[in-house]
Scaffold this motif. Structure first.
Motif, PDB file in Angstrom:
ATOM      1  N   VAL A 299      -8.538   3.598   4.563  1.00 43.96           N
ATOM      2  CA  VAL A 299      -7.293   4.021   5.203  1.00 43.96           C
ATOM      3  C   VAL A 299      -6.263   2.914   5.002  1.00 43.96           C
ATOM      4  O   VAL A 299      -6.528   1.762   5.336  1.00 43.96           O
ATOM      5  N   PRO A 300      -5.096   3.252   4.450  1.00 42.46           N
ATOM      6  CA  PRO A 300      -4.100   2.199   4.237  1.00 42.46           C
ATOM      7  C   PRO A 300      -3.305   1.867   5.502  1.00 42.46           C
ATOM      8  O   PRO A 300      -2.996   2.755   6.297  1.00 42.46           O
ATOM      9  N   SER A 301      -2.960   0.608   5.641  1.00 41.48           N
ATOM     10  CA  SER A 301      -1.892   0.256   6.575  1.00 41.48           C
ATOM     11  C   SER A 301      -0.606   0.484   5.787  1.00 41.48           C
ATOM     12  O   SER A 301      -0.481  -0.008   4.664  1.00 41.48           O
ATOM     13  N   ILE A 302       0.325   1.238   6.351  1.00 41.34           N
ATOM     14  CA  ILE A 302       1.593   1.439   5.634  1.00 41.34           C
ATOM     15  C   ILE A 302       2.758   0.807   6.397  1.00 41.34           C
ATOM     16  O   ILE A 302       3.913   1.139   6.179  1.00 41.34           O
ATOM     17  N   LYS A 303       2.393  -0.143   7.261  1.00 41.05           N
ATOM     18  CA  LYS A 303       3.424  -0.850   8.051  1.00 41.05           C
ATOM     19  C   LYS A 303       4.413  -1.569   7.146  1.00 41.05           C
ATOM     20  O   LYS A 303       5.607  -1.601   7.415  1.00 41.05           O
ATOM     21  N   LYS A 304       3.888  -2.164   6.073  1.00 45.35           N
ATOM     22  CA  LYS A 304       4.753  -2.961   5.208  1.00 45.35           C
ATOM     23  C   LYS A 304       5.757  -2.071   4.473  1.00 45.35           C
ATOM     24  O   LYS A 304       6.940  -2.393   4.392  1.00 45.35           O
ATOM     25  N   ALA A 305       5.274  -0.945   3.953  1.00 45.60           N
ATOM     26  CA  ALA A 305       6.178  -0.020   3.252  1.00 45.60           C
ATOM     27  C   ALA A 305       7.268   0.470   4.200  1.00 45.60           C
ATOM     28  O   ALA A 305       8.417   0.655   3.807  1.00 45.60           O
ATOM     29  N   LYS A 306       6.897   0.666   5.466  1.00 43.70           N
ATOM     30  CA  LYS A 306       7.889   1.110   6.456  1.00 43.70           C
ATOM     31  C   LYS A 306       8.896   0.008   6.732  1.00 43.70           C
ATOM     32  O   LYS A 306      10.103   0.234   6.742  1.00 43.70           O
ATOM     33  N   ALA A 307       8.378  -1.208   6.951  1.00 42.85           N
ATOM     34  CA  ALA A 307       9.255  -2.325   7.325  1.00 42.85           C
ATOM     35  C   ALA A 307      10.181  -2.724   6.173  1.00 42.85           C
ATOM     36  O   ALA A 307      11.375  -2.926   6.376  1.00 42.85           O
ATOM     37  N   LEU A 308       9.639  -2.812   4.962  1.00 43.40           N
ATOM     38  CA  LEU A 308      10.456  -3.303   3.840  1.00 43.40           C
ATOM     39  C   LEU A 308      11.356  -2.224   3.254  1.00 43.40           C
ATOM     40  O   LEU A 308      12.443  -2.503   2.766  1.00 43.40           O
ATOM     41  N   LEU A 309      10.852  -0.985   3.274  1.00 41.77           N
ATOM     42  CA  LEU A 309      11.545   0.067   2.513  1.00 41.77           C
ATOM     43  C   LEU A 309      11.997   1.246   3.361  1.00 41.77           C
ATOM     44  O   LEU A 309      12.640   2.175   2.855  1.00 41.77           O
ATOM     45  N   GLY A 310      11.621   1.260   4.614  1.00 40.82           N
ATOM     46  CA  GLY A 310      11.952   2.395   5.480  1.00 40.82           C
ATOM     47  C   GLY A 310      11.258   3.668   5.017  1.00 40.82           C
ATOM     48  O   GLY A 310      11.736   4.779   5.243  1.00 40.82           O
ATOM     49  N   TRP A 311      10.099   3.510   4.375  1.00 41.60           N
ATOM     50  CA  TRP A 311       9.402   4.661   3.795  1.00 41.60           C
ATOM     51  C   TRP A 311       8.279   5.174   4.696  1.00 41.60           C
ATOM     52  O   TRP A 311       7.592   4.383   5.340  1.00 41.60           O
ATOM     53  N   ALA A 312       8.129   6.491   4.741  1.00 41.92           N
ATOM     54  CA  ALA A 312       6.958   7.104   5.386  1.00 41.92           C
ATOM     55  C   ALA A 312       6.632   8.384   4.629  1.00 41.92           C
ATOM     56  O   ALA A 312       7.543   9.069   4.161  1.00 41.92           O
ATOM     57  N   PRO A 313       5.343   8.721   4.473  1.00 38.38           N
ATOM     58  CA  PRO A 313       5.004   9.953   3.764  1.00 38.38           C
ATOM     59  C   PRO A 313       5.372  11.194   4.571  1.00 38.38           C
ATOM     60  O   PRO A 313       5.406  11.150   5.798  1.00 38.38           O
TER      61      PRO A 313
ATOM     62  N   ASN B  13       0.849  -1.193   0.000  1.00 41.41           N
ATOM     63  CA  ASN B  13       0.000   0.000   0.000  1.00 41.41           C
ATOM     64  C   ASN B  13       0.881   1.237   0.000  1.00 41.41           C
ATOM     65  O   ASN B  13       1.867   1.292   0.750  1.00 41.41           O
ATOM     66  N   ILE B  14       0.506   2.237  -0.807  1.00 35.46           N
ATOM     67  CA  ILE B  14       1.218   3.532  -0.727  1.00 35.46           C
ATOM     68  C   ILE B  14       0.180   4.631  -0.535  1.00 35.46           C
ATOM     69  O   ILE B  14      -0.526   5.026  -1.479  1.00 35.46           O
ATOM     70  N   GLY B  15       0.049   5.073   0.699  1.00 34.80           N
ATOM     71  CA  GLY B  15      -0.934   6.108   1.004  1.00 34.80           C
ATOM     72  C   GLY B  15      -0.515   6.852   2.257  1.00 34.80           C
ATOM     73  O   GLY B  15       0.490   6.521   2.888  1.00 34.80           O
ATOM     74  N   ASN B  16      -1.302   7.869   2.618  1.00 33.78           N
ATOM     75  CA  ASN B  16      -0.995   8.638   3.823  1.00 33.78           C
ATOM     76  C   ASN B  16      -2.183   8.591   4.789  1.00 33.78           C
ATOM     77  O   ASN B  16      -3.132   9.366   4.657  1.00 33.78           O
ATOM     78  N   PRO B  17      -2.131   7.676   5.774  1.00 38.49           N
ATOM     79  CA  PRO B  17      -3.271   7.519   6.690  1.00 38.49           C
ATOM     80  C   PRO B  17      -3.570   8.775   7.500  1.00 38.49           C
ATOM     81  O   PRO B  17      -4.694   8.947   7.980  1.00 38.49           O
ATOM     82  N   LYS B  18      -2.571   9.663   7.621  1.00 42.47           N
ATOM     83  CA  LYS B  18      -2.796  10.891   8.413  1.00 42.47           C
ATOM     84  C   LYS B  18      -3.608  11.920   7.631  1.00 42.47           C
ATOM     85  O   LYS B  18      -4.194  12.817   8.217  1.00 42.47           O
ATOM     86  N   ASN B  19      -3.592  11.828   6.313  1.00 39.99           N
ATOM     87  CA  ASN B  19      -4.320  12.812   5.493  1.00 39.99           C
ATOM     88  C   ASN B  19      -5.748  12.351   5.192  1.00 39.99           C
ATOM     89  O   ASN B  19      -6.216  12.406   4.062  1.00 39.99           O
ATOM     90  N   ASN B  20      -6.446  11.885   6.222  1.00 41.58           N
ATOM     91  CA  ASN B  20      -7.768  11.278   6.054  1.00 41.58           C
ATOM     92  C   ASN B  20      -8.855  12.320   6.307  1.00 41.58           C
ATOM     93  O   ASN B  20      -9.103  12.692   7.444  1.00 41.58           O
ATOM     94  N   ILE B  21      -9.486  12.812   5.246  1.00 45.65           N
ATOM     95  CA  ILE B  21     -10.495  13.868   5.426  1.00 45.65           C
ATOM     96  C   ILE B  21     -11.754  13.547   4.611  1.00 45.65           C
ATOM     97  O   ILE B  21     -11.716  12.767   3.655  1.00 45.65           O
TER      98      ILE B  21
END
Ligand code: UGA
Length: 352
Positions: free
Chosen positions: A307-321, A249-257
């Motif tokens: 709302v995306p879980s972005i745990k995987k993108a963080k764990a595999l790639l060290g990515w956060a929006p 998943n590539i999304g920003n769960p904090k930008n939920n409006i």
């Protein structure tokens, strides 16, 4: 690395090419029916462009799949109004044409990085959508809105099956409402023909009311394109083979409006924009409620939240929006206001 991008002139393709050529020493081989979004990229010696159609230029595609290390088949119709009005076009392009590309990649054992979609989860009731645990909940066949979700879902499953049975290497990414410059064409946009952010910006520029489907209570998480490209580059790079056979998943769960809040924020940003000479433009913006049947027709069903879980993108790639929603909207609006002013100047018109 040689990267093949089909649909290179699209929203994701054009930003991705720009970033690759700026930050990496990779070569980009790109095909598209147009090149208006490519700017100076087209002149870069590491950018190899062919004007063509994925349903016609099959030999070129096959030749380049064989030659390249990775292929990104980015060609797709991605606007909900088209899913409802022309579901067969969506099937032919999003599914059939892309299936041929995937089969060719399997034939030459070229890794595929495939754009799935947040839409595959449909009306999933999980608070946060997880790539490997959440269920997909789609409406009935008579609601043709789901054809896009279904096409993407089946291609995800086909890739998964090639990985499972033949050890084929692929990565699937799922964008969640990416926004930014070049998302859709404002000039071409008619009611419902672009995605919500560009629809609202176009409404204001064309002096039309903003229409909130079903009151605009539904929510989306908006991600700024630069964040998305950041993650996508890491997936293509695939350090330590971390993304092989992974869905991310590539999304920003904090930008939920809510969509209503989106309309209000866009209106406020317009009011403050230094290039919008007459404040009248933003102040007279009307925001109206409209039913989904009126706006899209009977074949539509909406997604209330995702709302995306972005745990995987963080764990595999060290990515956060990194970009919050107002920054994402401000940058997007700025692009479209400037583009509109340039076009108006060319036609001898003033911004009202
Ligand atoms: C989109 C598209 O299906 C794809 O571009 C993509 O794969 C996916 O989401 C994604 O980027 O994650 P959706 O978010 O429903 O789906 O599409 P939008 O057209 O951007 O609409 C968002 C919401 O705004 C919907 O609830 C829609 O009913 C509402 N809307 C749209 C309005 O209230 N008014 C409008 O003028 C347009």
């Amino acid at each position: 690395m040689k990267v093949l991008i089909l649909g290179v002139n699209g929203f994701i393709g054009s930003h991705l090419s720009e970033r690759i050529l700026r930050e990496k020493d990779w070569d980009v081989y790109g095909l598209d029916i147009g090149f208006d979004k490519l700017g100076t990229v087209i002149k870069n010696p590491r950018f190899h462009f062919v004007e063509g159609d994925i349903t016609i230029n099959r030999e070129w595609i096959e030749y380049n799949i064989k030659k390249c290390d990775v292929v990104l088949p980015l060609v797709a119709i991605a606007t909900p109004a088209t899913y409802v009005k022309n579901p067969l076009r969506v099937f032919e392009l999003d599914f059939e044409a892309n299936l041929a590309v995937i089969k060719s990649a399997v034939k030459y054992n070229t890794r595929v990085v495939f754009p799935s979609t947040s839409e595959v989860y449909g009306m999933c009731t999980d608070e946060v959508f997880d790539e490997d645990k959440s269920n997909f909940i789609l409406g009935p066949t008579s609601k043709q809105r789901w054809i896009y979700s279904c096409c993407k879902q089946l291609l995800d499953r086909v890739l998964w099956a090639y990985g499972f049975e033949r050890n084929f290497h692929f990565s699937i990414f799922r964008p969640y409402n990416w926004v930014g410059p070049r998302l859709d064409s404002i000039a071409a946009s008619k009611e419902g023909s672009s995605r919500v952010v560009t629809q609202f910006i176009g409404n204001i520029l064309r002096d039309e009311p903003i229409k909130l489907v079903n009151g605009g209570h539904q929510k989306r998480c908006f991600l700024y394109i630069d964040d998305g490209i950041d993650c996508l580059i890491r997936i293509i790079e695939n350090k330590n083979d971390a993304c092989n056979k992974q869905i991310i998943n590539i999304g920003n769960p904090k930008n939920n409006i809510t969509i209503k809040e989106l309309a209000v924020r866009i209106k406020k940003i317009f009011e403050k924009h230094p290039l919008v000479k007459s404040k009248r433009l933003a102040r007279k913006v009307r925001i109206e409620d409209v039913s989904q049947d009126q706006f899209y027709g009977e074949g539509y069903q909406d997604v209330t939240f995702r709302v995306p879980s972005i745990k995987k993108a963080k764990a595999l790639l060290g990515w956060a929006p990194r970009y919050d929603v107002d920054t994402a909207l401000t940058r997007t609006i700025d692009h479209y206001v400037k583009e509109y002013l340039e076009n108006s100047k060319r036609c001898g018109k003033e911004l009202r």
